[in-house]
Write a protein that holds these residues in place. Sequence first.
Motif, PDB file in Angstrom:
ATOM      1  N   ASN A 194       0.662  -1.314  -0.145  1.00  0.00           N
ATOM      2  CA  ASN A 194      -0.089   0.005   0.112  1.00  0.00           C
ATOM      3  C   ASN A 194       0.601   0.996   0.282  1.00  0.00           C
ATOM      4  N   ILE A 195       0.057   2.577  -0.198  1.00  0.00           N
ATOM      5  CA  ILE A 195       0.947   3.768  -0.103  1.00  0.00           C
ATOM      6  C   ILE A 195      -0.072   4.611   0.099  1.00  0.00           C
ATOM      7  N   SER A 196       0.182   6.153   0.934  1.00  0.00           N
ATOM      8  CA  SER A 196      -0.779   6.598   0.555  1.00  0.00           C
ATOM      9  C   SER A 196       0.014   7.183  -0.563  1.00  0.00           C
ATOM     10  N   TYR A 197      -2.175   8.710  -0.421  1.00  0.00           N
ATOM     11  CA  TYR A 197      -2.508   9.114  -1.529  1.00  0.00           C
ATOM     12  C   TYR A 197      -1.518  10.084  -1.977  1.00  0.00           C
ATOM     13  N   ASP A 198      -0.769  11.296  -1.133  1.00  0.00           N
ATOM     14  CA  ASP A 198       0.243  11.349  -0.805  1.00  0.00           C
ATOM     15  C   ASP A 198       1.530  11.619  -1.905  1.00  0.00           C
ATOM     16  N   GLU A 199       1.854   9.928  -0.860  1.00  0.00           N
ATOM     17  CA  GLU A 199       4.225   9.854  -1.564  1.00  0.00           C
ATOM     18  C   GLU A 199       2.761   8.833  -3.635  1.00  0.00           C
ATOM     19  N   MET A 200       1.866   8.843  -3.346  1.00  0.00           N
ATOM     20  CA  MET A 200       1.688   8.026  -4.512  1.00  0.00           C
ATOM     21  C   MET A 200       1.743  10.220  -5.911  1.00  0.00           C
ATOM     22  N   LEU A 201       1.082  10.839  -4.891  1.00  0.00           N
ATOM     23  CA  LEU A 201       0.293  11.859  -6.118  1.00  0.00           C
ATOM     24  C   LEU A 201       2.236  12.354  -6.256  1.00  0.00           C
ATOM     25  N   GLU A 202       2.686  12.142  -5.344  1.00  0.00           N
ATOM     26  CA  GLU A 202       4.606  12.994  -5.229  1.00  0.00           C
ATOM     27  C   GLU A 202       5.229  11.986  -6.716  1.00  0.00           C
ATOM     28  N   LEU A 203       4.629  10.540  -6.231  1.00  0.00           N
ATOM     29  CA  LEU A 203       5.451  10.086  -7.117  1.00  0.00           C
ATOM     30  C   LEU A 203       5.133   9.844  -8.507  1.00  0.00           C
ATOM     31  N   ALA A 204       3.605  10.097  -8.781  1.00  0.00           N
ATOM     32  CA  ALA A 204       2.781  10.724 -10.486  1.00  0.00           C
ATOM     33  C   ALA A 204       3.879  11.749 -10.605  1.00  0.00           C
ATOM     34  N   ASN A 205       2.978  12.686  -9.694  1.00  0.00           N
ATOM     35  CA  ASN A 205       3.796  13.994 -10.629  1.00  0.00           C
ATOM     36  C   ASN A 205       5.040  13.835 -10.821  1.00  0.00           C
TER      37      ASN A 205
END
Length: 417
Positions: A194-205
């Motif tokens: 699992n991964i948090s929305y915030d970290e995933m958002l950062e990785l995706a950005n």
Amino acid sequence: MSLIVMKFGGSSVGTPERMQLVAKRIIERQQEGNEIIVVVSAMGDTTDDLIDQSKQLNANPPAREMDMLLSVGEQISISLLSMTIHQQGHSAVSFTGWQAGMITEKEHGKAKIKKIDPHRVITAVKNGSIAIVAGFQGMSEDGEITTLGRGGSDTTAVALAAEVGADACEIYTDVDGVYSTDPRVVKRARKLDNISYDEMLELANLGAAVLHPRAVEYAKHNNVKLVVRSSFTHNEGTVVREEAIMEQGVVVSGIAFDKNVARISILGVEDEPGVLAHVFGALADNGIDVDIIVQSGVQDGKADFSFTLSRNDADKALQVIESIRETVTHREATSDDNLVKVSIVGAGMVSNPGVAAKMFATISSLGVSIKMVSTSEIKCSCVIAPDKLSEVVIALHTAYGLDAETEVFVGGPKERR
Ligand code: ADP
Ligand code: ASP
Ligand code: MG
């Protein structure tokens, strides 16, 4: 009975055989007792091929015509997928973005979704059919076809899931989850449960293609349960959610890179108040997003500054800067589009001052010079020349203790360019 949105990416439907496997997978999920809405991307390299075709005829095509062209890719896959499901004895109905009620802003090529009226999709599902919606496309309020930006089918899926109140949005792709970095580059990348929305958002950005940044934003704001998993195996995927159970003591949880970076330098700018506001205001008015900005010292009343942006926007940015020459006097503006950006991401970085220093030391130990840096509470990014990008990512992955004990990556060969 659960309502599930299943999204399949381009490589998952790239060949007739894969399309048949995907159809089977969708039917299986329906037979488990779920109502199913499918969102699908264009097959394989279709979108890239259409772009290449357009370039042969016009190096700088009107954005409206480009959207008209690119939206075709998804229309091919929805109809073929629907036919394949019928062939397997089940009912399916395909919908273009506009038939599915996807209303967007008018900004061609990177339109944002404004509202969705999915009543036709819901009726189809209530009648027992599988609804198949074209990803990536919508329509502006004045009836113009728009697209949501490369990789935008993820956003169609999550936005639709939020609108219809789906129990989950499942993103099926050619890898079996989100890894600590691109597993095609680092063989010992770790799969995350699992991964948090915030970290995933950062990785995706920061360039991790596995999810479109706007899709993660939608999921976070609407609390959509988002799962990334493989189209080809039944392995457990990665759950993206509010709070992730990160491993204790992990400071950096992921590494991302972006190969689509250009740097514009504006040299000899008259150092007057308001100059930066003029430049970046004009860029914003033209829909150009800017990333890292650096201003160097002032000499003889003149300053130099540079900023990074997406490579696709570099020519347009130069035109915009030229168009405001009278207000922002400068000697010259140049663009360097042979650059990449590598980033480390982790919620644990805030309280660990040595983290960025380790990144700089690791990169320089490979003889690579860092051209620009930007940091925030949960990331640090460096712009470098592209030649040793893979080596840099591999070295950083090891330096932050992210390497898995064995190679765990499950994914087919990359068929897209
Ligand atoms: P799709 O066609 O299914 O939308 P994409 O190519 O857009 O697939 O995204 C999947 C790709 O993302 C993978 O093949 C992988 O190479 C890349 N990727 C980059 N970073 C990561 C990451 N951290 N975890 C998993 N995959 C990643
Ligand atoms: N077909 C579009 C692209 O290639 C959208 C997507 O795949 O999500 O970018
Ligand atoms: Mg994608």
